[in-house]
Design a protein around this motif. Structure first.
Motif, mmCIF file in Angstrom:
data_model
loop_
_atom_site.group_PDB
_atom_site.id
_atom_site.type_symbol
_atom_site.label_atom_id
_atom_site.label_comp_id
_atom_site.label_asym_id
_atom_site.label_seq_id
_atom_site.Cartn_x
_atom_site.Cartn_y
_atom_site.Cartn_z
ATOM 1 N N LYS A 144 83.555 22.985 29.001
ATOM 2 C CA LYS A 144 82.114 22.799 29.869
ATOM 3 C C LYS A 144 81.034 22.673 29.169
ATOM 4 N N SER A 145 79.924 22.422 29.769
ATOM 5 C CA SER A 145 78.572 21.847 29.051
ATOM 6 C C SER A 145 77.946 22.733 28.174
ATOM 7 N N LEU A 146 78.054 24.199 28.728
ATOM 8 C CA LEU A 146 77.369 25.087 28.147
ATOM 9 C C LEU A 146 78.181 26.486 28.183
ATOM 10 N N LYS A 147 77.766 27.279 27.519
ATOM 11 C CA LYS A 147 78.623 28.751 27.509
ATOM 12 C C LYS A 147 77.662 29.806 27.197
ATOM 13 N N GLY A 148 78.235 30.809 27.581
ATOM 14 C CA GLY A 148 77.617 32.319 27.098
ATOM 15 C C GLY A 148 78.979 32.837 26.070
ATOM 16 N N TRP A 149 78.411 33.868 25.470
ATOM 17 C CA TRP A 149 79.400 34.629 24.276
ATOM 18 C C TRP A 149 79.673 35.864 24.753
ATOM 19 N N ASN A 150 81.201 36.185 24.639
ATOM 20 C CA ASN A 150 81.441 37.560 24.731
ATOM 21 C C ASN A 150 81.351 38.223 23.433
ATOM 22 N N SER A 151 82.014 39.477 23.230
ATOM 23 C CA SER A 151 81.746 40.442 21.963
ATOM 24 C C SER A 151 82.405 39.988 20.886
ATOM 25 N N THR A 152 83.621 38.966 21.241
ATOM 26 C CA THR A 152 84.441 38.596 20.268
ATOM 27 C C THR A 152 84.171 37.254 19.748
ATOM 28 N N GLU A 153 83.270 36.770 20.194
ATOM 29 C CA GLU A 153 82.730 35.198 20.109
ATOM 30 C C GLU A 153 81.276 34.886 19.383
ATOM 31 N N PRO A 154 81.261 33.954 18.615
ATOM 32 C CA PRO A 154 82.241 33.019 18.005
ATOM 33 C C PRO A 154 83.001 33.523 16.882
ATOM 34 N N VAL A 155 84.033 32.952 16.437
ATOM 35 C CA VAL A 155 85.030 33.476 15.308
ATOM 36 C C VAL A 155 84.570 32.586 13.945
ATOM 37 N N ILE A 156 83.477 32.976 13.317
ATOM 38 C CA ILE A 156 82.939 32.473 12.153
ATOM 39 C C ILE A 156 83.659 32.759 10.875
ATOM 40 N N TYR A 157 84.360 31.990 9.959
ATOM 41 C CA TYR A 157 84.800 32.377 8.857
ATOM 42 C C TYR A 157 83.877 32.762 7.904
ATOM 43 N N SER A 158 84.293 33.905 7.414
ATOM 44 C CA SER A 158 83.057 34.645 6.399
ATOM 45 C C SER A 158 82.643 33.611 5.264
ATOM 46 N N ALA A 159 83.361 32.883 4.714
ATOM 47 C CA ALA A 159 82.942 31.847 3.747
ATOM 48 C C ALA A 159 82.128 30.682 4.131
ATOM 49 N N THR A 160 81.719 30.580 5.438
ATOM 50 C CA THR A 160 81.092 29.443 5.893
ATOM 51 C C THR A 160 79.914 29.140 5.242
ATOM 52 N N ARG A 195 81.976 31.440 30.655
ATOM 53 C CA ARG A 195 81.330 32.612 30.336
ATOM 54 C C ARG A 195 79.996 32.692 31.105
ATOM 55 N N PHE A 196 79.918 32.417 32.119
ATOM 56 C CA PHE A 196 78.743 32.472 33.207
ATOM 57 C C PHE A 196 78.041 33.591 33.169
ATOM 58 N N GLU A 197 78.571 34.707 33.289
ATOM 59 C CA GLU A 197 77.838 35.916 33.375
ATOM 60 C C GLU A 197 77.118 36.248 32.144
ATOM 61 N N GLU A 198 77.485 36.105 31.148
ATOM 62 C CA GLU A 198 77.126 36.318 29.834
ATOM 63 C C GLU A 198 75.972 35.125 29.640
ATOM 64 N N PHE A 199 76.050 33.884 29.877
ATOM 65 C CA PHE A 199 74.986 32.896 30.038
ATOM 66 C C PHE A 199 73.820 33.465 30.656
ATOM 67 N N CYS A 200 73.821 33.901 31.699
ATOM 68 C CA CYS A 200 72.915 34.312 32.628
ATOM 69 C C CYS A 200 72.121 35.657 31.927
ATOM 70 N N LYS A 201 72.935 36.425 31.324
ATOM 71 C CA LYS A 201 72.131 37.527 30.727
ATOM 72 C C LYS A 201 71.388 36.978 29.382
ATOM 73 N N ILE A 202 71.864 36.035 28.609
ATOM 74 C CA ILE A 202 71.193 35.545 27.329
ATOM 75 C C ILE A 202 69.776 34.715 27.827
ATOM 76 N N THR A 203 69.940 33.886 29.147
ATOM 77 C CA THR A 203 68.955 33.028 29.410
ATOM 78 C C THR A 203 68.123 33.665 30.509
ATOM 79 N N THR A 204 68.482 34.844 30.957
ATOM 80 C CA THR A 204 67.724 35.394 32.118
ATOM 81 C C THR A 204 67.676 34.566 33.275
#
Length: 254
Positions: free
Chosen positions: A119-135, A158-167
Motif C-alpha cells: 500500500k502507499s501509506l500505513k499506520g503502525w500497530n504495537s509490534t511495528e516497525p521491527v528495528i534492529y537495535s544496532a541500527t 492498518r487503516f484504523e491505526e493510520f486514522c488515529k495517528i493522523t486524526t
C-alpha cells in the motif's frame, strides 16, 4: 550526487528502512550503488519481503542452516539472507539474535524493517516497525503521490491505526497536514527509530509532485524542530535525488 552521498553513508552503517511506497526498491537501489565500491553488503528484513529478482543480488541464502556457513566467504557483492520462504512466496527475515551473529561479516547492512502490504501509506500497530537495535540510520519512506488519495482500507495498510495517528476519517482525501502528522507523531513514521533519522520523500517523479514535496517541507516540516536529521526528496524509479538543507531549503537538486 549519488543516493549513498545523500544519505551520507559510512562503512559499517546499519540502515533500517520503514514506511511505505518503495522500501524494497530503495534497499536494492542503494545496495547496487554500494556494490560498485567492492563491498560486501547484506540485504535482509526483520519482517517479510518478496524474493528479489536475480539481477538484484549476487548470493542468496534462504535456509536457516545455510546462512551462517556462508559468512566466512570473502566474496564481495550483495547477499540476501532469510530464514525461509513462506507460502506467499515471501522471505521470512532474521531475528535480533541472528542479526547480531552476522554483524561483523559485512561492510554494510540494509534491512527492510517494516511491512505495508504493497500500500502507499500505513499506520503502525504495537509490534511495528521491527528495528534492529544496532541500527545507525533509520530511513522513513513517504510516498508523495499519496496526496489526494481517498482514506480507506483499500489504499492504506492498518487503516484504523493510520486514522488515529493522523486524526483523519474514512472517505477524506490525504492532505499535507495528514502527511505531516504521519511524520511527526510519536507512533508514526519514526516510531522505534534508531540512530540518525532520514526522511525520504519518494515518487517526486515530476514537477508537480516535487513542488508538493517542497511545500510539505518548507511550510510544515522545517518549522517543526527536531523531527528529522536529514531530508531527501526524489524518485527511486528515475534515480533522481534532492538533498534538503533543514535551515536553508534546497541544498542540491539533481
Amino acid at each position: 550526487m549519488k543516493l549513498s552521498c545523500c544519505i551520507d553513508l559510512n562503512e559499517k552503517d546499519i540502515i533500517s528502512i520503514v514506511g511505505a511506497g518503495g522500501k524494497t526498491s530503495l534497499m536494492f537501489e542503494l545496495a547496487q550503488e554500494i556494490k560498485k565500491q567492492k563491498s560486501k553488503i547484506l540485504t535482509t528484513t526483520t519482517t517479510k519481503i518478496y524474493v528479489p529478482t536475480k539481477e538484484k543480488y549476487d548470493y542468496i541464502f534462504l535456509n536457516d542452516k545455510l546462512i551462517f556457513k556462508s559468512l566466512i566467504s570473502d566474496k564481495k557483492g550483495i547477499y540476501v539472507y532469510g530464514k525461509t520462504i513462506n507460502t506467499e512466496g515471501k522471505i521470512i527475515g532474521l531475528s535480533e539474535d541472528q542479526l547480531n551473529s552476522v554483524l561483523g561479516y559485512f561492510d554494510y547492512m540494509l534491512i527492510e524493517a517494516d511491512g505495508a502490504n504493497e500500500k502507499s501509506l500505513k499506520g503502525w500497530n504495537s509490534t511495528e516497525p521491527v528495528i534492529y537495535s544496532a541500527t545507525t540510520k533509520t530511513i522513513g519512506l513517504l510516498d508523495i503521490q499519496s496526496l489526494g488519495m481517498t482514506i480507506c482500507e483499500n489504499s492504506i495498510h492498518r487503516f484504523e491505526e493510520f486514522c488515529k495517528i493522523t486524526t483523519s476519517n474514512k472517505g477524506e482525501k490525504i492532505t499535507l497536514d495528514h502527511l505531516l502528522k504521519l511524520i511527526i507523531h510519536p507512533q508514526g513514521l519514526f516510531k522505534n527509530s534508531k540512530g540518525e533519522k532520514i526522511l525520504f520523500i519518494n515518487k517526486a517523479d515530476n514537477l508537480h509532485h516535487l513542488n508538493m514535496a517542497m511545500q510539505l517541507i518548507n511550510s510544515k516540516i522545517i518549522s517543526c524542530a527536531n523531527i528529522v536529521d536529514k531530508i531527501i526528496v526524489g524518485s527511486i524509479k528515475n534515480k533522481n535525488y534532492t538533498n534538503i538543507g533543514l535551515n536553508k531549503g534546497v541544498d542540491t537538486v539533481l
